[in-house]
Design an enzyme around this catalytic site. Structure first.
Site, PDB file in Angstrom:
ATOM      1  N   ASN A  22      -9.634   2.327   6.594  1.00  0.00           N
ATOM      2  CA  ASN A  22      -8.175   2.038   6.565  1.00  0.00           C
ATOM      3  C   ASN A  22      -7.429   2.346   5.502  1.00  0.00           C
ATOM      4  OD1 ASN A  22      -9.405   0.216   5.392  1.00  0.00           O
ATOM      5  ND2 ASN A  22      -8.147  -1.577   6.015  1.00  0.00           N
TER       6      ASN A  22
ATOM      7  N   ASP B 261      10.792  11.722  -8.157  1.00  0.00           N
ATOM      8  CA  ASP B 261      11.413  12.893  -7.778  1.00  0.00           C
ATOM      9  C   ASP B 261      12.128  13.159  -6.163  1.00  0.00           C
ATOM     10  OD1 ASP B 261       8.795  12.504  -7.118  1.00  0.00           O
ATOM     11  OD2 ASP B 261       8.551  14.529  -6.313  1.00  0.00           O
TER      12      ASP B 261
ATOM     13  N   THR C  11      -4.400  -7.062   5.864  1.00  0.00           N
ATOM     14  CA  THR C  11      -5.620  -6.745   6.307  1.00  0.00           C
ATOM     15  C   THR C  11      -6.724  -7.760   6.340  1.00  0.00           C
ATOM     16  OG1 THR C  11      -7.054  -4.772   5.767  1.00  0.00           O
ATOM     17  CG2 THR C  11      -6.325  -5.895   3.876  1.00  0.00           C
TER      18      THR C  11
ATOM     19  N   HIS D 286      -5.744   7.705   0.863  1.00  0.00           N
ATOM     20  CA  HIS D 286      -5.244   8.064  -0.391  1.00  0.00           C
ATOM     21  C   HIS D 286      -5.005   9.477  -0.455  1.00  0.00           C
ATOM     22  CE1 HIS D 286      -6.753   4.222  -1.667  1.00  0.00           C
ATOM     23  NE2 HIS D 286      -8.175   4.400  -1.346  1.00  0.00           N
TER      24      HIS D 286
ATOM     25  N   THR E  64      -2.935   6.862   9.930  1.00  0.00           N
ATOM     26  CA  THR E  64      -2.589   7.146  11.405  1.00  0.00           C
ATOM     27  C   THR E  64      -1.574   7.909  11.602  1.00  0.00           C
ATOM     28  OG1 THR E  64      -1.059   5.117  10.821  1.00  0.00           O
ATOM     29  CG2 THR E  64      -3.288   4.488  11.566  1.00  0.00           C
ATOM     30  N   GLY E  65      -0.935   8.548  10.750  1.00  0.00           N
ATOM     31  CA  GLY E  65       0.451   9.209  11.020  1.00  0.00           C
ATOM     32  C   GLY E  65       1.463   8.655  11.328  1.00  0.00           C
ATOM     33  N   ARG E  66       1.509   7.178  11.606  1.00  0.00           N
ATOM     34  CA  ARG E  66       2.554   6.598  11.959  1.00  0.00           C
ATOM     35  C   ARG E  66       3.752   6.725  10.935  1.00  0.00           C
ATOM     36  NH1 ARG E  66       0.054   0.609  12.449  1.00  0.00           N
ATOM     37  NH2 ARG E  66      -1.062   1.429  11.022  1.00  0.00           N
TER      38      ARG E  66
ATOM     39  N   GLY F 244       0.753  -1.276   0.124  1.00  0.00           N
ATOM     40  CA  GLY F 244       0.157   0.291   0.007  1.00  0.00           C
ATOM     41  C   GLY F 244       0.917   1.210   0.051  1.00  0.00           C
ATOM     42  N   ASP F 245       0.172   2.330   0.016  1.00  0.00           N
ATOM     43  CA  ASP F 245       0.866   3.744  -0.277  1.00  0.00           C
ATOM     44  C   ASP F 245       1.973   4.033  -1.248  1.00  0.00           C
ATOM     45  OD1 ASP F 245      -0.612   4.130   2.350  1.00  0.00           O
ATOM     46  OD2 ASP F 245       1.008   3.084   3.292  1.00  0.00           O
TER      47      ASP F 245
HETATM   48  P1  IMP Z   1      -6.329  -3.111   9.188  1.00  0.00           P
HETATM   49  O1  IMP Z   1      -6.361  -3.194   7.777  1.00  0.00           O
HETATM   50  O2  IMP Z   1      -6.448  -1.704  10.107  1.00  0.00           O
HETATM   51  O3  IMP Z   1      -6.699  -4.379   9.906  1.00  0.00           O
HETATM   52  O4  IMP Z   1      -4.652  -3.211   9.127  1.00  0.00           O
HETATM   53  C1  IMP Z   1      -4.121  -4.436   8.933  1.00  0.00           C
HETATM   54  C2  IMP Z   1      -2.333  -4.017   8.366  1.00  0.00           C
HETATM   55  O5  IMP Z   1      -2.789  -3.601   7.160  1.00  0.00           O
HETATM   56  C3  IMP Z   1      -1.764  -3.245   9.211  1.00  0.00           C
HETATM   57  O6  IMP Z   1      -0.268  -3.331   8.944  1.00  0.00           O
HETATM   58  C4  IMP Z   1      -2.119  -1.931   8.483  1.00  0.00           C
HETATM   59  O7  IMP Z   1      -1.135  -0.961   8.773  1.00  0.00           O
HETATM   60  C5  IMP Z   1      -2.166  -2.331   6.944  1.00  0.00           C
HETATM   61  N1  IMP Z   1      -2.862  -1.234   6.367  1.00  0.00           N
HETATM   62  C6  IMP Z   1      -4.277  -1.316   6.407  1.00  0.00           C
HETATM   63  N2  IMP Z   1      -4.541  -0.041   5.542  1.00  0.00           N
HETATM   64  C7  IMP Z   1      -3.540   0.209   5.029  1.00  0.00           C
HETATM   65  C8  IMP Z   1      -3.415   1.301   3.699  1.00  0.00           C
HETATM   66  O8  IMP Z   1      -4.232   2.101   3.494  1.00  0.00           O
HETATM   67  N3  IMP Z   1      -2.017   1.559   3.579  1.00  0.00           N
HETATM   68  C9  IMP Z   1      -1.023   0.971   4.156  1.00  0.00           C
HETATM   69  N4  IMP Z   1      -1.301  -0.043   5.081  1.00  0.00           N
HETATM   70  C10 IMP Z   1      -2.422  -0.307   5.277  1.00  0.00           C
HETATM   71 MG    MG Z   2      -2.291   5.092   1.649  1.00  0.00          MG
END
Ligand code: IMP
Ligand code: MG
Length: 380
Positions: free
Chosen positions: A38, A294, A199, A41, A262-264, A12-13
């Site tokens: 969760n 970039d 997830t 974007h 989450t800002g983590r 993701g991301d």
């Molecule tokens: P959950 O989806 O909140 O249950 O999280 C399960 C795992 O998926 C964790 O490691 C989260 O950090 C990761 N996760 C969930 N949604 C995203 C996202 O949109 N981007 C990146 N990681 C995500």
């Molecule tokens: Mg993302």
């Protein structure tokens, strides 16, 4: 363009929201097929940044596309309301462009509390996603259609949101152009990811079929996989190419790698080609997009993982993710990428693409090197 899907082959991301935003003017619908809020974007209108969670990454200024949030998603109704109200400050009529399948399950307060308390070891987003999907599968969940007189549903209707079903929109979908926007990444897929550090939904094409899009005319005819030129992961679980040193710190700062939900701080490391190839196979990805060149202008230390060292063997294919458990960057073979100073000059990125061409099974079609329109380019 015919119907397409935009997925993320890693964790993701990697920028699929930005690409969905960019392509959305060419489509009638942008469809969210899995997950809930969760997702985060990150999108840019000129220099202004927006973060979508439940709302598909439509460019509300330049596209007339509507958003469909399918029965395979899980919805925190209050969070959805807040997100729409916030977007309405900049773009009038967002609510009336959104259609939600009433068969989607509702995330409750107790799902969120449970997720925050019981799923710390996974490093979830705490949005109640896992407990909600569990109740769905256990046949004890609550669907939106069970809550028709609920205040949260009424509030969403008042701001224009349409509650409907896949079947009711079928004829419209059949004559429309559809963009399926993925959620999370393939390595977080409940079946194909790094279980249990995943997830609770599918993140591959299965989520599209589960949403009702089973007719072959509706299925995407191109499936894009969007990856950065380096890798990140939020939450716990294996990440062999992770860098726990100054180089990692530098990549995190340059790429502003902090979770959009989450800002983590995101964990950072090198792009891992064996994992990328694995993901393309289990997700139906047909074309790749690489992003964020970039942020590495003048960065002189970029590497890409090409193989795993397994005893005496070097493998560039992985058929079972258990292989990557407990592996570190010392168990990987890397190739160094030559430095560039202007990512918009494709010639300068040659060394990166030579490595990708040599080891990646799927062709690269686009790259991006910034957030402005002219920073998104077709190269293949
Ligand atoms: P959950 O989806 O909140 O249950 O999280 C399960 C795992 O998926 C964790 O490691 C989260 O950090 C990761 N996760 C969930 N949604 C995203 C996202 O949109 N981007 C990146 N990681 C995500
Ligand atoms: Mg993302």
């Amino acid at each position: 363009m015919n119907n397409i899907a935009i997925l993320d082959p890693l964790w993701g991301d990697n920028g699929k929201g930005g690409w969905t935003h960019k392509f959305s003017p060419q489509f009638d619908w942008v469809v969210k097929c899995a997950g809930g809020n969760n997702c985060g974007h990150t999108l840019y209108y000129m220099d202004k940044k927006y973060v979508h969670h439940l709302v598909p990454s439509i460019n509300f200024e330049e596209s007339d596309a509507k958003g469909f949030i399918s029965c395979n998603t899980v919805i925190d109704l209050q969070a959805m309301y807040d997100e729409i109200i916030d977007l309405e400050k900049s773009f009038k009529g967002v609510g009336s462009r959104l259609y939600v399948d009433v068969n989607a399950h509702v995330v409750t307060e107790s799902h969120k509390t449970e997720d925050r308390e019981a799923n710390k070891h996974i490093g979830t987003t705490g949005k109640g996603i896992g407990p909600c999907y569990r109740d769905k599968i256990n046949r004890s969940g609550t669907r939106i259609k069970d809550l028709f007189n609920n205040n949260d549903v009424k509030k969403l209707k008042e701001i224009g949101v349409t509650f409907t079903t896949f079947s009711a929109l079928y004829d419209n979908f059949m004559k429309s152009k559809l963009l399926f926007e993925g959620s999370q990444g393939i390595l977080l897929d409940i079946d194909h990811g790094t279980y249990p550090y995943v997830t609770s939904s599918q993140t591959n094409l299965a989520s599209i079929v589960a949403s009702g899009f089973a007719n072959k005319h509706l299925l995407p005819n191109k499936v894009f996989g969007v990856a950065k030129c380096y890798a990140t992961r939020v939450g716990n679980g294996p990440f062999p190419s992770e860098l726990m040193n100054d180089v990692g710190e530098k990549l995190r700062e340059l790429g502003k790698e902090y979770g959009a939900t989450t800002g983590r701080p995101r964990r950072v490391g090198w792009l891992d080609i064996p994992l990328l190839n694995y993901s393309c196979r289990v997700s139906g990805i047909t074309n790749l997009i690489f992003t964020k060149f970039d942020v590495l202008n003048n960065f002189d230390d970029l590497h890409v993982v090409t193989h795993y060292k397994l005893g005496e063997q070097f493998v560039s294919r992985i058929d079972d993710l258990d292989i990557i458990k407990n592996k570190t960057v010392n168990d990987l073979s890397l190739e160094k990428v030559s430095k560039w100073n202007d990512a918009s000059n494709i010639q300068q990125l040659k060394s990166f693409f030579n490595i990708v061409d040599k080891y990646v099974d799927v062709p690269v079609e686009y790259i991006s090197f910034g957030t402005k329109k002219e920073d998104f380019k077709k190269i293949g």
